[in-house]
Design a protein around this motif. Structure first.
Motif, PDB file in Angstrom:
ATOM      1  N   TYR A  73      -2.144   7.921  17.162  1.00 26.68           N
ATOM      2  CA  TYR A  73      -0.728   8.149  17.493  1.00 26.68           C
ATOM      3  C   TYR A  73       0.191   7.806  16.327  1.00 26.68           C
ATOM      4  CZ  TYR A  73       3.664   8.199  20.040  1.00 26.68           C
ATOM      5  OH  TYR A  73       4.942   8.499  20.441  1.00 26.68           O
ATOM      6  N   PHE A  74      -0.094   6.712  15.606  1.00 24.96           N
ATOM      7  CA  PHE A  74       0.798   6.244  14.548  1.00 24.96           C
ATOM      8  C   PHE A  74       0.449   6.820  13.175  1.00 24.96           C
ATOM      9  CE2 PHE A  74       1.314   2.971  17.811  1.00 24.96           C
ATOM     10  CZ  PHE A  74       2.693   2.943  17.913  1.00 24.96           C
ATOM     11  N   GLU A  75      -0.515   7.736  13.125  1.00 23.45           N
ATOM     12  CA  GLU A  75      -0.829   8.373  11.856  1.00 23.45           C
ATOM     13  C   GLU A  75       0.207   9.465  11.598  1.00 23.45           C
ATOM     14  OE1 GLU A  75      -4.632   8.595  10.598  1.00 23.45           O
ATOM     15  OE2 GLU A  75      -5.240   6.843  11.747  1.00 23.45           O
ATOM     16  N   GLY A  76       0.226   9.985  10.385  1.00 24.13           N
ATOM     17  CA  GLY A  76       1.211  11.008  10.062  1.00 24.13           C
ATOM     18  C   GLY A  76       2.558  10.405   9.704  1.00 24.13           C
ATOM     19  N   ASP A  77       3.625  11.067  10.118  1.00 25.68           N
ATOM     20  CA  ASP A  77       4.969  10.668   9.696  1.00 25.68           C
ATOM     21  C   ASP A  77       5.353   9.254  10.129  1.00 25.68           C
ATOM     22  OD1 ASP A  77       5.352  13.038   8.417  1.00 25.68           O
ATOM     23  OD2 ASP A  77       6.706  13.904   9.920  1.00 25.68           O
ATOM     24  N   LEU A  78       4.835   8.789  11.278  1.00 25.46           N
ATOM     25  CA  LEU A  78       5.246   7.471  11.767  1.00 25.46           C
ATOM     26  C   LEU A  78       4.821   6.344  10.833  1.00 25.46           C
ATOM     27  CD1 LEU A  78       4.674   7.719  15.634  1.00 25.46           C
ATOM     28  CD2 LEU A  78       6.830   7.858  14.363  1.00 25.46           C
ATOM     29  N   SER A  79       3.810   6.600  10.014  1.00 28.53           N
ATOM     30  CA  SER A  79       3.383   5.604   9.026  1.00 28.53           C
ATOM     31  C   SER A  79       3.301   6.225   7.629  1.00 28.53           C
ATOM     32  CB  SER A  79       2.015   5.026   9.403  1.00 28.53           C
ATOM     33  OG  SER A  79       1.050   6.058   9.500  1.00 28.53           O
ATOM     34  N   GLY A  80       3.964   7.354   7.442  1.00 29.59           N
ATOM     35  CA  GLY A  80       3.777   8.145   6.243  1.00 29.59           C
ATOM     36  C   GLY A  80       4.742   7.883   5.108  1.00 29.59           C
ATOM     37  N   GLY A  81       5.598   6.882   5.236  1.00 32.60           N
ATOM     38  CA  GLY A  81       6.498   6.537   4.147  1.00 32.60           C
ATOM     39  C   GLY A  81       5.812   5.659   3.117  1.00 32.60           C
ATOM     40  N   ASP A  82       6.613   5.162   2.176  1.00 29.66           N
ATOM     41  CA  ASP A  82       6.070   4.215   1.193  1.00 29.66           C
ATOM     42  C   ASP A  82       5.552   2.960   1.885  1.00 29.66           C
ATOM     43  OD1 ASP A  82       6.771   5.801  -0.973  1.00 29.66           O
ATOM     44  OD2 ASP A  82       8.714   4.839  -1.239  1.00 29.66           O
ATOM     45  N   VAL A  83       4.552   2.340   1.286  1.00 31.89           N
ATOM     46  CA  VAL A  83       4.275   0.937   1.585  1.00 31.89           C
ATOM     47  C   VAL A  83       5.161   0.141   0.634  1.00 31.89           C
ATOM     48  CG1 VAL A  83       2.561  -0.903   1.668  1.00 31.89           C
ATOM     49  CG2 VAL A  83       1.897   1.450   2.226  1.00 31.89           C
ATOM     50  N   VAL A  84       6.081  -0.615   1.190  1.00 34.03           N
ATOM     51  CA  VAL A  84       7.016  -1.381   0.369  1.00 34.03           C
ATOM     52  C   VAL A  84       6.504  -2.816   0.252  1.00 34.03           C
ATOM     53  CG1 VAL A  84       9.364  -2.282   0.171  1.00 34.03           C
ATOM     54  CG2 VAL A  84       8.984   0.066   0.927  1.00 34.03           C
ATOM     55  N   ILE A  85       6.407  -3.284  -0.978  1.00 32.02           N
ATOM     56  CA  ILE A  85       5.946  -4.642  -1.251  1.00 32.02           C
ATOM     57  C   ILE A  85       7.152  -5.507  -1.615  1.00 32.02           C
ATOM     58  CG2 ILE A  85       4.603  -6.088  -2.844  1.00 32.02           C
ATOM     59  CD1 ILE A  85       2.792  -4.562  -1.089  1.00 32.02           C
ATOM     60  N   HIS A  86       7.283  -6.654  -0.978  1.00 32.23           N
ATOM     61  CA  HIS A  86       8.236  -7.684  -1.387  1.00 32.23           C
ATOM     62  C   HIS A  86       7.444  -8.891  -1.862  1.00 32.23           C
ATOM     63  CE1 HIS A  86      12.246  -6.513   0.766  1.00 32.23           C
ATOM     64  NE2 HIS A  86      11.806  -5.580  -0.048  1.00 32.23           N
ATOM     65  N   VAL A  87       7.523  -9.161  -3.143  1.00 30.00           N
ATOM     66  CA  VAL A  87       6.966 -10.406  -3.671  1.00 30.00           C
ATOM     67  C   VAL A  87       8.100 -11.416  -3.683  1.00 30.00           C
ATOM     68  CG1 VAL A  87       5.772 -11.531  -5.575  1.00 30.00           C
ATOM     69  CG2 VAL A  87       5.343  -9.105  -5.099  1.00 30.00           C
ATOM     70  N   ASN A  88       8.087 -12.310  -2.711  1.00 26.15           N
ATOM     71  CA  ASN A  88       9.148 -13.308  -2.567  1.00 26.15           C
ATOM     72  C   ASN A  88       8.757 -14.581  -3.304  1.00 26.15           C
ATOM     73  OD1 ASN A  88      10.892 -11.831  -0.698  1.00 26.15           O
ATOM     74  ND2 ASN A  88       9.230 -12.096   0.767  1.00 26.15           N
ATOM     75  N   HIS A  89       9.656 -15.057  -4.151  1.00 21.11           N
ATOM     76  CA  HIS A  89       9.403 -16.294  -4.897  1.00 21.11           C
ATOM     77  C   HIS A  89      10.511 -17.287  -4.577  1.00 21.11           C
ATOM     78  CE1 HIS A  89       7.868 -18.923  -8.000  1.00 21.11           C
ATOM     79  NE2 HIS A  89       9.085 -19.025  -8.503  1.00 21.11           N
ATOM     80  N   TYR A  90      10.101 -18.464  -4.128  1.00 23.31           N
ATOM     81  CA  TYR A  90      11.033 -19.515  -3.735  1.00 23.31           C
ATOM     82  C   TYR A  90      10.785 -20.742  -4.615  1.00 23.31           C
ATOM     83  CZ  TYR A  90      10.555 -16.570   0.468  1.00 23.31           C
ATOM     84  OH  TYR A  90      10.472 -15.510   1.349  1.00 23.31           O
TER      85      TYR A  90
END
Length: 312
Positions: free
Chosen positions: A174-191
């Motif tokens: 169900y979640f294949e295709g457009d529902l998960s088809g955008g970029d994988v966005v990575i946030h490398v958070n440094h504190y």
């Protein structure tokens, strides 16, 4: 670039711009509740029930034996920590205050925010292909390590979505295709170490806007989530991913699954680096409650929206 915490000497006291109003500051102590730990190597029926139950109860859980090797996870942590140790001159070209830039380095001190955090944002197409050429070229191994990390990590997220689909009576893809088809966005958070964590936060309370998030939490604790109206500290299990649901999953399930508020607290003694992988729908996807979750007795709770417009 002068806003970057990791590029400046650590101040002896917390600068005024980071001091939050008293009702926004973290409490002196928080409730300790263990997040469910789900072993993905167990039988499929057991894992399916565990994922759905944890999602309904907390909206946050941890997964182990997920198929991403310990070496891949450690290399990702190490190269991200190495990136923030680079001289400022090696990072200046990456710095941007443009919220819509796909790859950029920014700080929690911009846009009026005053949070103790630096962040490297990277957009990863799937498959990665030439998009890695837009990522930083220092440290030398960064592009190779991130590609090696993001491919199986996305695979874990898609398997979790298949398990959820089966558990909720949807077709497995169900979640294949457009529902998960955008970029994988990575946030490398440094504190970086904070002079007074009692007066500020590293990330404000928020819910993720994407579909599903996998977090590589690092070795220093700092994540807190809301549970029954209280902030609880998350104590990560070694070699685990912390998983939480985004707003789009809440909308599609018409509120059956919730996107839960969370935040990050600062640490006075140790720097913390975490890596969040956000699975995104395609920008032109129309997201609304699925018909399987709508009935006369359970009308739609959310209006459909184009994902790109929702983000803007």
């Amino acid at each position: 670039m002068e806003n970057m915490l990791s590029s400046a000497p650590l101040p002896s006291s917390l600068p005024d711009r980071f001091i939050l109003l008293p009702d926004q500051r973290p409490p002196a102590s928080s409730v300790a509740v263990s997040l469910p730990v789900i072993d993905l190597s167990r039988g499929r029926d057991e894992v399916r029930r565990a994922v759905l139950d944890a999602g309904r109860e907390l909206g946050f859980f941890q997964v182990i034996n997920h198929g991403v090797s310990e070496q891949t996870m450690r290399e990702m942590e190490e190269v991200c920590e190495e990136f923030f140790r680079l001289p400022a001159a090696d990072k200046t070209a990456l710095y941007s205050e443009d919220r819509f830039k796909r790859n950029r380095l920014f700080s929690g001190t911009i846009y009026g925010d005053r949070y103790w955090r630096d962040c490297l944002r990277l957009a990863c197409a799937f498959p990665v292909g030439d998009t890695k050429n837009d990522w930083p070229d220092k440290p030398q191994s960064l592009r190779e390590v991130i590609e090696k990390f993001i491919m199986p990590t996305r695979g874990v997220a898609m398997e979790l979505l298949r398990l959820l689909s089966e558990g909720m009576g949807l077709r497995p893809d169900y979640f294949e295709g457009d529902l998960s088809g955008g970029d994988v966005v990575i946030h490398v958070n440094h504190y970086p170490p904070c002079p007074d964590p009692s007066l500020t936060l590293s990330l404000p309370p928020h819910c993720d806007r994407n579909l599903i998030t996998l977090l590589l939490p690092g070795t220093v604790n700092g994540l807190q989530v809301v549970y029954k109206g209280e902030w609880i500290n998350v104590d990560p299990v070694p070699n685990s991913f912390i998983v939480n649901f985004g707003r789009q999953l809440e909308i599609i399930t018409n509120g059956m699954l919730k996107s839960i508020e969370h935040r990050a607290v600062a640490n006075s003694a140790l720097a913390r680096t975490s890596v969040a992988a956000f699975i995104m729908p395609a920008a032109d996807s129309l997201i609304g409650p699925a018909e399987e979750f709508v009935s006369k007795d359970n009308p739609p709770r959310y209006r459909p929206a184009i994902f790109g417009e929702f983000i803007r």
